[in-house]
Scaffold this active site. Structure first.
Site, mmCIF file in Angstrom:
data_model
loop_
_atom_site.group_PDB
_atom_site.id
_atom_site.type_symbol
_atom_site.label_atom_id
_atom_site.label_comp_id
_atom_site.label_asym_id
_atom_site.label_seq_id
_atom_site.Cartn_x
_atom_site.Cartn_y
_atom_site.Cartn_z
ATOM 1 N N ASP A 1 -4.059 -7.232 -7.406
ATOM 2 C CA ASP A 1 -5.444 -7.640 -7.668
ATOM 3 C C ASP A 1 -5.725 -7.327 -9.125
ATOM 4 O OD1 ASP A 1 -6.319 -8.396 -4.921
ATOM 5 O OD2 ASP A 1 -5.733 -6.339 -4.524
ATOM 6 N N HIS B 1 0.843 -1.211 0.000
ATOM 7 C CA HIS B 1 0.000 0.000 0.000
ATOM 8 C C HIS B 1 0.875 1.258 0.000
ATOM 9 C CE1 HIS B 1 -2.952 -2.764 2.119
ATOM 10 N NE2 HIS B 1 -3.685 -2.267 1.155
HETATM 11 O O1 PAF Z 1 -8.365 -3.638 -3.024
HETATM 12 C C1 PAF Z 1 -9.022 -3.256 -2.024
HETATM 13 O O2 PAF Z 1 -8.477 -3.036 -0.959
HETATM 14 C C2 PAF Z 1 -10.527 -3.089 -2.137
HETATM 15 O O3 PAF Z 1 -11.078 -4.028 -2.996
HETATM 16 C C3 PAF Z 1 -10.954 -1.666 -2.543
HETATM 17 C C4 PAF Z 1 -10.454 -1.318 -3.944
HETATM 18 C C5 PAF Z 1 -10.404 -0.662 -1.534
HETATM 19 C C6 PAF Z 1 -12.478 -1.564 -2.552
HETATM 20 O O4 PAF Z 1 -13.018 -1.836 -1.314
#
Ligand code: PAF
Length: 275
Positions: free
Chosen positions: A147, A33
């Site tokens: 993802d 992140h």
């Molecule tokens: O990837 C994620 O953490 C979630 O799917 C998101 C994009 C924040 C949507 O809730």
């Protein structure tokens, strides 16, 4: 870092924010992140992170309840990463009444791979992300390629709905042994953590075979699944797909992606590798 818990407060706070770059997250932030946030700085004036664990994208029995909520640690990491604004709404702020309007991505993209094993997941993701877009009105949004299918669903959504938002897709961040960083890695036992990079190694071996000229993709997929089972995993899929629409590859495809998802103990890991 300014923290807003309400939509009204956030909208007021963003009035003179310039070019806003949104990084939507569900919290429990890790280095993957943080790398998204660092890259976000290159795309605008204000980096806005949202933390919201979105019930709509979990099925009953999935890990919504046990999804780690680590607000204090997350805030420390966000401040260290130079994030300007955090949107941290309660469920009652995002869904004051049950959500009845949804974004319905195309079936051929959401009923396969992750969507086959997590029915309704991408509908929930697309709906909350569209709602976050409406609330925050960013010029740019950043999503990780970890993802991969989610990234495609959301960038197609932005394009097909003509949203005035640039979607930036960033590379997966890995531990030194290759394991893709994920909030779910925290659920792995020490023994499972040692075993976990096998998924990435198998995707790499599959990519190597393709680059060496192998075109029998189903054989490669089965080989990788057999190997996972032999080491105690329960694989959901290993799949070689064309990378823009995740369709089965044809001889003319220029770009491929290998995607995998498998259960190790009680933790479901996903990963992918572009070819
Ligand atoms: O990837 C994620 O953490 C979630 O799917 C998101 C994009 C924040 C949507 O809730």
């Amino acid at each position: 870092m300014k923290i807003h818990e309400t939509i009204a407060g956030l909208r007021t706070g963003l009035k003179s924010a310039g070019r806003v770059v949104l990084v939507p997250t569900m919290g429990n932030l890790h280095d993957g992140h943080i790398s998204l946030m660092r890259q976000a700085h290159e795309h605008g004036d204000t980096v806005l992170v949202s933390i919201f664990v979105n019930r709509l994208q979990f099925r009953p029995g999935e890990d919504f309840e046990k999804y780690p909520r680590t607000f204090d640690a997350d805030c420390e990491r966000l401040i260290a990463a130079g994030v300007d604004v955090l949107f941290f709404p309660a469920e009652s702020e995002m869904y004051p009444t049950p959500q009845r309007y949804f974004i319905e991505p195309p079936a051929e993209l959401i009923n396969i791979l992750e969507g086959e094993f997590r029915p309704g997941h991408f509908r929930g993701v697309a709906t909350v992300v569209q709602k976050l877009f409406n609330i925050t009105q960013p010029q740019v949004a950043v999503f990780g390629k970890k993802d991969y299918q989610q990234m495609l669903v959301l960038s197609n959504m932005a394009r097909e709905l003509a949203l005035p938002i640039e979607i930036v897709a960033t590379d997966t961040v890995r531990a030194t042994d290759g394991l893709a960083l994920s909030s779910r890695n925290g659920f792995l036992s020490p023994t499972e953590r040692v075993e976990a990079p096998r998924l990435h190694r198998l995707l790499k071996a599959t990519r190597y075979a393709i680059l060496a000229g192998e075109r029998d993709y189903s054989r490669l997929e089965s080989q990788a699944m057999v190997e996972l089972r032999a080491h105690g995993w329960i694989p959901d899929y290993i799949a070689v797909r064309e990378k823009t629409g995740l369709k089965l590859p044809t001889a003319h495809d220029s770009g491929l992606v290998i995607l995998g998802a498998a259960l190790l103990g009680s933790t479901r890991l996903i990963d992918n590798l572009e070819v």
